[in-house]
Structures are given as C-alpha cells and as structure tokens.
Design a protein around this motif. Structure first.
Motif, PDB file in Angstrom:
ATOM      1  N   UNK A 221      18.995 -90.969 -24.360  1.00 25.21           N
ATOM      2  CA  UNK A 221      18.528 -89.634 -24.694  1.00 25.21           C
ATOM      3  C   UNK A 221      19.091 -89.144 -26.017  1.00 25.21           C
ATOM      4  N   UNK A 222      18.834 -87.869 -26.330  1.00 27.33           N
ATOM      5  CA  UNK A 222      19.232 -87.280 -27.610  1.00 27.33           C
ATOM      6  C   UNK A 222      20.160 -86.102 -27.348  1.00 27.33           C
ATOM      7  N   UNK A 223      21.334 -86.144 -27.975  1.00 24.80           N
ATOM      8  CA  UNK A 223      22.316 -85.074 -27.803  1.00 24.80           C
ATOM      9  C   UNK A 223      22.309 -84.081 -28.961  1.00 24.80           C
ATOM     10  N   UNK A 224      21.981 -84.550 -30.158  1.00 25.92           N
ATOM     11  CA  UNK A 224      21.943 -83.691 -31.336  1.00 25.92           C
ATOM     12  C   UNK A 224      20.730 -84.018 -32.180  1.00 25.92           C
ATOM     13  N   UNK A 225      20.101 -82.985 -32.700  1.00 24.90           N
ATOM     14  CA  UNK A 225      18.894 -83.183 -33.509  1.00 24.90           C
ATOM     15  C   UNK A 225      18.995 -82.321 -34.764  1.00 24.90           C
ATOM     16  N   UNK A 226      18.881 -82.961 -35.923  1.00 21.52           N
ATOM     17  CA  UNK A 226      18.890 -82.257 -37.209  1.00 21.52           C
ATOM     18  C   UNK A 226      17.444 -82.212 -37.707  1.00 21.52           C
ATOM     19  N   UNK A 227      16.870 -81.008 -37.709  1.00 18.68           N
ATOM     20  CA  UNK A 227      15.433 -80.832 -37.949  1.00 18.68           C
ATOM     21  C   UNK A 227      15.140 -80.405 -39.380  1.00 18.68           C
ATOM     22  N   UNK A 228      14.359 -81.225 -40.073  1.00 19.25           N
ATOM     23  CA  UNK A 228      13.903 -80.912 -41.427  1.00 19.25           C
ATOM     24  C   UNK A 228      12.393 -80.749 -41.525  1.00 19.25           C
ATOM     25  N   UNK A 229      11.659 -81.073 -40.468  1.00 20.10           N
ATOM     26  CA  UNK A 229      10.211 -81.260 -40.596  1.00 20.10           C
ATOM     27  C   UNK A 229       9.394 -80.340 -39.698  1.00 20.10           C
ATOM     28  N   UNK A 230       9.677 -80.330 -38.393  1.00 19.89           N
ATOM     29  CA  UNK A 230       8.861 -79.568 -37.460  1.00 19.89           C
ATOM     30  C   UNK A 230       7.625 -80.321 -37.020  1.00 19.89           C
ATOM     31  N   UNK A 231       6.678 -79.607 -36.401  1.00 18.30           N
ATOM     32  CA  UNK A 231       5.432 -80.235 -35.980  1.00 18.30           C
ATOM     33  C   UNK A 231       5.598 -81.129 -34.761  1.00 18.30           C
ATOM     34  N   UNK A 232       4.723 -82.134 -34.657  1.00 18.23           N
ATOM     35  CA  UNK A 232       4.685 -82.951 -33.441  1.00 18.23           C
ATOM     36  C   UNK A 232       5.969 -83.762 -33.255  1.00 18.23           C
ATOM     37  N   UNK A 233       6.695 -84.039 -34.339  1.00 15.35           N
ATOM     38  CA  UNK A 233       7.940 -84.799 -34.191  1.00 15.35           C
ATOM     39  C   UNK A 233       8.954 -83.976 -33.398  1.00 15.35           C
ATOM     40  N   UNK A 234       9.016 -82.679 -33.677  1.00 15.35           N
ATOM     41  CA  UNK A 234       9.897 -81.787 -32.913  1.00 15.35           C
ATOM     42  C   UNK A 234       9.510 -81.819 -31.435  1.00 15.35           C
ATOM     43  N   UNK A 235       8.220 -81.758 -31.140  1.00 18.17           N
ATOM     44  CA  UNK A 235       7.753 -81.827 -29.757  1.00 18.17           C
ATOM     45  C   UNK A 235       8.220 -83.119 -29.081  1.00 18.17           C
ATOM     46  N   UNK A 236       8.128 -84.238 -29.821  1.00 22.90           N
ATOM     47  CA  UNK A 236       8.518 -85.529 -29.250  1.00 22.90           C
ATOM     48  C   UNK A 236      10.012 -85.593 -28.986  1.00 22.90           C
ATOM     49  N   UNK A 237      10.799 -85.042 -29.896  1.00 26.86           N
ATOM     50  CA  UNK A 237      12.250 -85.044 -29.718  1.00 26.86           C
ATOM     51  C   UNK A 237      12.632 -84.226 -28.488  1.00 26.86           C
TER      52      UNK A 237
END
Length: 338
Positions: A221-237
């Motif tokens: 799984x994912x514990x930390x997420x550094x977001x630069x983009x948004x959109x469907x990638x954010x949904x997938x994360x």
C-alpha cells in the motif's frame, strides 16, 4: 549601462496559455542608486506555479501584473554594486524575473543571496538546492513525515521537485515509487535517482489501469503521497492508500488551464483517516536553512544528480515554459542567458 531584454505578460490566457501571451521588449538599464546592485542573469527559472499567476483570479499570490516582467527566480553574477556586502563577480540568486539584467535593492532582506559554486553548480541553486528542492523537503519532511520502511509515491517524479522528494525519502529508508511520463524518464528515476520503481503514466491512461500498476509497485500500500499533478492519478493513488496515509498537496498541473479537477471518491479520506495538506513553500521560510543544508550535501556529494532542461536565450522562454506545462522538460526547466 547595458540594454536589457525582458519578457512581459502582455495579455492573460483564455484557457490554455500560448506564446502570444508574452511580449519581448528591450529597455535601458538605469544607473544604480545607493545600496543597489546590478545583476547579469546567467539562468532564469521556469516553474509550473507561474501558470496560475498568469490568471486574474483569487489565489495564494497576487496575479502577475500585465505589462510587467514575468516574475521568477534567477541566478547570475554581480556586474556592479553600490552595496557594501556585494562586489562585482559575486555569484548570486534572487527573484529577478524573465529578463537579462536586474537592478536589486540589496538592503531588502532576502532580495539577493550570495552562493558558493565550488561544490554546487550555479544552475542548481534554482532547482535541487533552491525553491523546488525546499518544496520537496517541506512536503516530505513536515507533512508526510515518513518512517523507515513506509512507501512513498510521488508524481512528476523526474521533475525538479519530484526527483528531490524521492532522493530525500530514500535517505530516510523509505520504499519510493515515482510516476513519470515515458520510458526515458522512468529509467532516470530508477537507475540514476535510485527509486524502487517508476510507473509510466502514458502506459496507464485511466484510474483503473493506474491503480493496478500501483498495486504491483506498492504491494504494502501507500503511506505517503506527494501530489504534483491531480486528476485520475490522484484517484488511483487513493484506491491504494493505507490507513492514516498522508498527502502533501504541492501542485495540480492537470488543472492549470483553469478547468476544475474533480475527485472521484473523496470518501476514501474518511475511510482511511487520511491527512491532506496543501502548502506554499514561501510561507515556511524558517525551514529553508535546514532544507538547503541537506540538499546541498546530497548534490555536493554526488548522491543526488539532478537533471536539467536548458533552453537558450531570453527569446526561448515562452515556448520552454509552455513545454514545461505539457511535460516536455526532463528535470528542472531553465533558460540560459549567457
């Protein structure tokens, strides 16, 4: 005094930014007054945040004024000085904007900073050892606050901010997975920066496909997420996020043309008791010394080898900037002026 070529914001974008939003002009550089310094810019920085400031809309910063020099970071050399702490030949970084020269009131705190180029190249003070690097440091260290063994994911992983996030997270014992566009960028992220994995978003054009790729790359799984983009990638994360995951919201480049960026399943924030925090690095000047010390050591020792895309000449700035917004750059986007 030298002639100074400048790029102005001539008109505001209607949707997507275009080259005709900018205007190249030449002006005479004024004589220096007491405490002023004349700087010849060697490099100027192009950054995604500049796109938001081109709009006349409510934001965390004032809009870029029409008919004035585009604002942004610069690195160069003092040509002439009427300030006791600066001398001709000093290498400096500042906020001189899209122009070949700037006249700086060096008595203003933080207006101009001398830098040492014996270990760190001048250009890196606009990238890995500058604002993008500190942006990465703050979002990772102060918001995500990763522990050894946790999994951190970062979008735009080959860019100036994303690459620093990954190197800093690896230094803290994390498993790091990047998301970038194209095989070359993914190879750089894994082979040169040392990420544990990198997903090519061009091979995964929707949330379902991206989520499957993330499941394979992040088995715990994912514990930390550094977001630069948004959109469907954010949904997938979000579909792969662990309970109590932390999100540092740095940029939403998917929405820089003014269109809303919807979120498919925000209930996941509640279900997973996640923390989401947006931030602007200029509001956290207290961390800059600590962050720049670590980043300088990483670059100076060769443990972090930042990549740069360098356009030549002030006239190339608009097209280079538009390319940055479409992901055509590889690493930090600069314009070389000398």
């Amino acid at each position: 005094m030298p002639t100074n070529r400048q790029q102005l914001l001539d008109n505001r974008p209607d949707g997507e930014a275009v080259a005709s939003n900018f205007k190249l002009v030449s002006v005479e550089t004024p004589p220096l007054k007491e405490n002023q310094v004349l700087v010849r810019h060697h490099y100027m920085s192009l950054d995604p945040y500049m796109r938001g400031r081109m709009n006349d809309a409510k934001s965390y910063a004032q809009p870029q004024p029409l008919g004035q020099v585009m604002q942004g970071g610069t690195a160069g050399e003092v040509v002439e000085s009427r300030h006791p702490k600066f001398a001709a030949g000093d290498k400096v970084v500042g906020f001189g904007g899209w122009q070949e020269y700037s006249v700086v009131d060096a008595s203003q705190p933080g207006a101009l900073k001398k830098v040492d180029t014996t270990q760190v190249p001048l250009s890196h003070y606009l990238g890995a050892v500058g604002m993008p690097g500190v942006t990465a440091w703050y979002g990772l260290v102060r918001i995500i606050d990763p522990k050894a063994g946790e999994t951190v994911v970062v979008t735009a992983a080959s860019g100036a901010v994303g690459s620093a996030v990954g190197v800093l997270a690896k230094a803290r014992g994390c498993r790091v997975v990047g998301i970038a566009g194209g095989a070359d960028k993914c190879s750089y992220v894994k082979d040169e920066l040392g990420f544990d994995g990198c997903i090519d978003y061009k091979q995964h054009p929707d949330a379902k496909s991206m989520s499957a790729a993330l499941k394979e790359a992040c088995p715990d799984g994912i514990d930390g997420y550094f977001e630069n983009v948004g959109g469907y990638i954010f949904d997938a994360v979000l579909l792969r996020a662990n309970a109590f995951a932390r999100v540092a919201l740095c940029g939403m480049i998917a929405g820089y043309d003014g269109q809303p960026v919807p979120l498919a399943n925000p209930a996941l924030f509640l279900i997973n008791r996640m923390k989401l925090e947006g931030f602007i690095v200029s509001e956290h000047m207290e961390v800059w010394p600590e962050a720049l010390t670590e980043l300088g050591q990483l670059v100076g020792s060769g443990r972090f080898r930042p990549r740069e895309s360098v356009a030549q000449g002030i006239e190339s700035a608009p097209e280079a900037f538009l390319g940055l917004l479409k992901g055509r750059n590889f690493g930090k986007q600069l314009v070389k002026l000398v």
